[in-house]
Design an enzyme around this catalytic site. Structure first.
Site, PDB file in Angstrom:
ATOM      1  N   HIS A  62      11.388  23.088  -3.751  1.00 37.68           N
ATOM      2  CA  HIS A  62      10.592  24.287  -4.059  1.00 37.68           C
ATOM      3  C   HIS A  62      11.151  24.790  -5.231  1.00 37.68           C
ATOM      4  O   HIS A  62      10.251  25.622  -5.578  1.00 37.68           O
ATOM      5  CB  HIS A  62      11.094  25.409  -3.060  1.00 37.68           C
ATOM      6  CG  HIS A  62       9.998  26.480  -2.812  1.00 37.68           C
ATOM      7  ND1 HIS A  62       9.335  26.906  -3.874  1.00 37.68           N
ATOM      8  CD2 HIS A  62      10.086  27.514  -1.838  1.00 37.68           C
ATOM      9  CE1 HIS A  62       8.367  27.998  -3.436  1.00 37.68           C
ATOM     10  NE2 HIS A  62       9.252  28.166  -2.153  1.00 37.68           N
ATOM     11  N   ASP A 102      -9.683  18.526  -1.406  1.00 42.25           N
ATOM     12  CA  ASP A 102     -10.662  17.416  -0.550  1.00 42.25           C
ATOM     13  C   ASP A 102     -10.376  16.110  -1.302  1.00 42.25           C
ATOM     14  O   ASP A 102     -10.786  15.961  -2.638  1.00 42.25           O
ATOM     15  CB  ASP A 102     -12.120  17.926  -0.773  1.00 42.25           C
ATOM     16  CG  ASP A 102     -13.152  16.871  -0.410  1.00 42.25           C
ATOM     17  OD1 ASP A 102     -12.989  15.765   0.155  1.00 42.25           O
ATOM     18  OD2 ASP A 102     -14.468  17.022  -0.485  1.00 42.25           O
TER      19      ASP A 102
END
Length: 445
Positions: free
Chosen positions: A165, A382
């Site tokens: 992170h 995508d």
């Protein structure tokens, strides 16, 4: 409202391998910002994406397509292929070694249809879909990304990943994943070129704390009632808030508060219900920290392409009795006030606080942290097979949750909030959420 799906399936994995940048990259040391390397971000964040089969991709292997695109994207995002080291005053730097990120190829004996309602945060068997490679999860000296692509029998696949992170927040990770997805679909260059420039969120010289930071206060639970817990004695559930549930909650909010976002309403509801469920002593102080993005804030001028952590988490603070005994509008007002504190000066003060105080973590005792991920863009990634059925964070943690866009099995669009609580507290939490919602809606949950 709570969504739980018992599920089992087996996964066959290949040995983990390192995917390095497709071309040689610069060997250098790059400093993280003083927002990146605070104690609360020295952790791993997990994401998961579920994709259908697509006739347009017949004959193409998602493992091969994504692995090759990943190598191409790492040429531009080469710090992800390095390893973290620590300097003086706990300062973190990326040693851009070009070693690569960890990648796992896998196959599962299940289908998307079989997964059903498990296609959501807190997916059962998540550890099968993202294998925790031994020795890979430390903050220093380990790969900064772990990715597993699992083919399904239906022709769909699951992409799961684990991110150090300190390297990026959700918008930064989405920017990187969009680069991978565009290259998977044939692009030669990322749609947005990455910008490092972490010095933009470094402490001032000299550092000076100019704001109140309740989110980092040291708190001692004198009565043992503030709900301190660890991740080993908890259960995980997701709560779906559709249009009817959100409308019912909004009816409890006075118009004098002005416009309220769905995130503000749900944060107030979950914070209040969570505090009630824990049975916190009325005189104890409780807080909720709202993760607030600073991209686009006046004065900061973070460039397009900046993919570091660019948020702070100002906290709303009150007595538990005041929170639990007042109407929901009281909690909403506190949440709105905390969010309004975010400014250029506030995040500058956070960076200065980190340097002066030795990069502490956020307060755990009596604190609840929540992030709005409904507009980050996880659902748009995508790789050529279309948009994911679900894309986003994989699970909540003991005091950290988030809001995500979600379409349930009935086709309703709404927001899903995963939460992590001890079992008995979870049961009380669910009951309190139902009580907060109009009876005619709660009866249909």
């Amino acid at each position: 409202m709570a969504m739980v799906s018992p599920l089992s399936f087996s996964v066959t994995r290949c040995d983990p391998r390192l995917v390095a940048p497709a071309k040689p990259t610069r060997r250098e040391l790059k400093q993280l910002s003083d927002i990146d390397d605070q104690g609360g971000l020295r952790s791993q964040a997990s994401m998961i994406f579920f994709y259908r089969n697509s006739p347009l991709m017949d004959g193409k292997d998602p493992v091969k397509v994504i692995r090759e695109a990943l190598a191409k994207a790492l040429v531009y995002y080469y710090p992800f292929a390095g390893r973290l080291v620590e300097g003086s005053n706990r300062k973190l730097l990326v040693d851009c070694t070009g070693e690569g990120v960890l990648f796992i190829e896998a196959d599962a004996d299940t289908t998307l249809e079989h997964l059903g309602d498990a296609i959501q945060p807190l997916c059962p068997c998540f550890e099968e879909l993202l294998y925790d490679v031994p020795g890979s999860g430390e903050i220093l000296g380990c790969p900064l990304l772990l990715i597993q692509v699992t083919r399904l029998r239906c022709g769909g696949f699951v992409l799961a990943l684990r991110l150090n992170h300190t390297m990026s927040d959700s918008p930064g990770l989405v920017q990187f994943l969009n680069a991978v997805s565009e290259m998977a679909r044939g692009a030669d260059v990322p749609p947005v070129l990455p910008v490092w420039e972490r010095e933009l969120l470094n402490a001032r010289n000299p550092p000076r704390i100019t704001c109140m930071h309740h989110e980092y206060e040291e708190v001692h639970d004198t009565r043992g009632t503030l709900g301190v817990m660890d991740d080993h004695n908890t259960v995980h559930r997701s709560f779906f808030f559709g249009p009817k549930e959100i409308k019912a909650l909004r009816k409890r909010i006075p118009q004098t508060l002005g416009p309220c976002s769905t995130f503000e309403v749900l944060t107030a509801c979950v914070w209040r219900c969570r505090t009630v469920a824990f049975g916190v002593d009325p005189d104890e102080t409780v807080r909720v920290s709202c993760l607030t993005n600073v991209r686009g804030k006046r004065g900061l001028q973070l460039p397009s392409g900046y993919y570091g952590n660019a948020f702070a988490n100002p906290a709303a603070v009150t007595k538990a009795g005041e929170l639990c005994n007042n109407p929901l509008g009281y909690a909403v007002k506190l949440v709105k006030k905390a969010k309004a504190e975010m400014s250029e000066e506030y995040i500058r003060s956070v960076a200065d606080f980190m340097v002066i105080k030795g990069r502490p973590s956020y307060t755990r005792t009596g604190n609840f942290i929540i992030s709005d991920n409904t507009r980050v863009g996880f659902q748009e990634i995508d790789f050529g097979w279309g948009k994911p059925l679900y894309g986003g964070l994989a699970k909540a943690m003991s005091i950290i949750s988030f809001c995500l866009r979600f379409r349930n099995s009935k086709g309703e669009e709404g927001v899903v909030v995963p939460i992590c609580l001890p079992l008995q507290v979870m049961e009380r939490f669910g009951q309190e959420v139902k009580r907060m919602i109009a009876e005619e809606v709660a009866s249909k949950l």
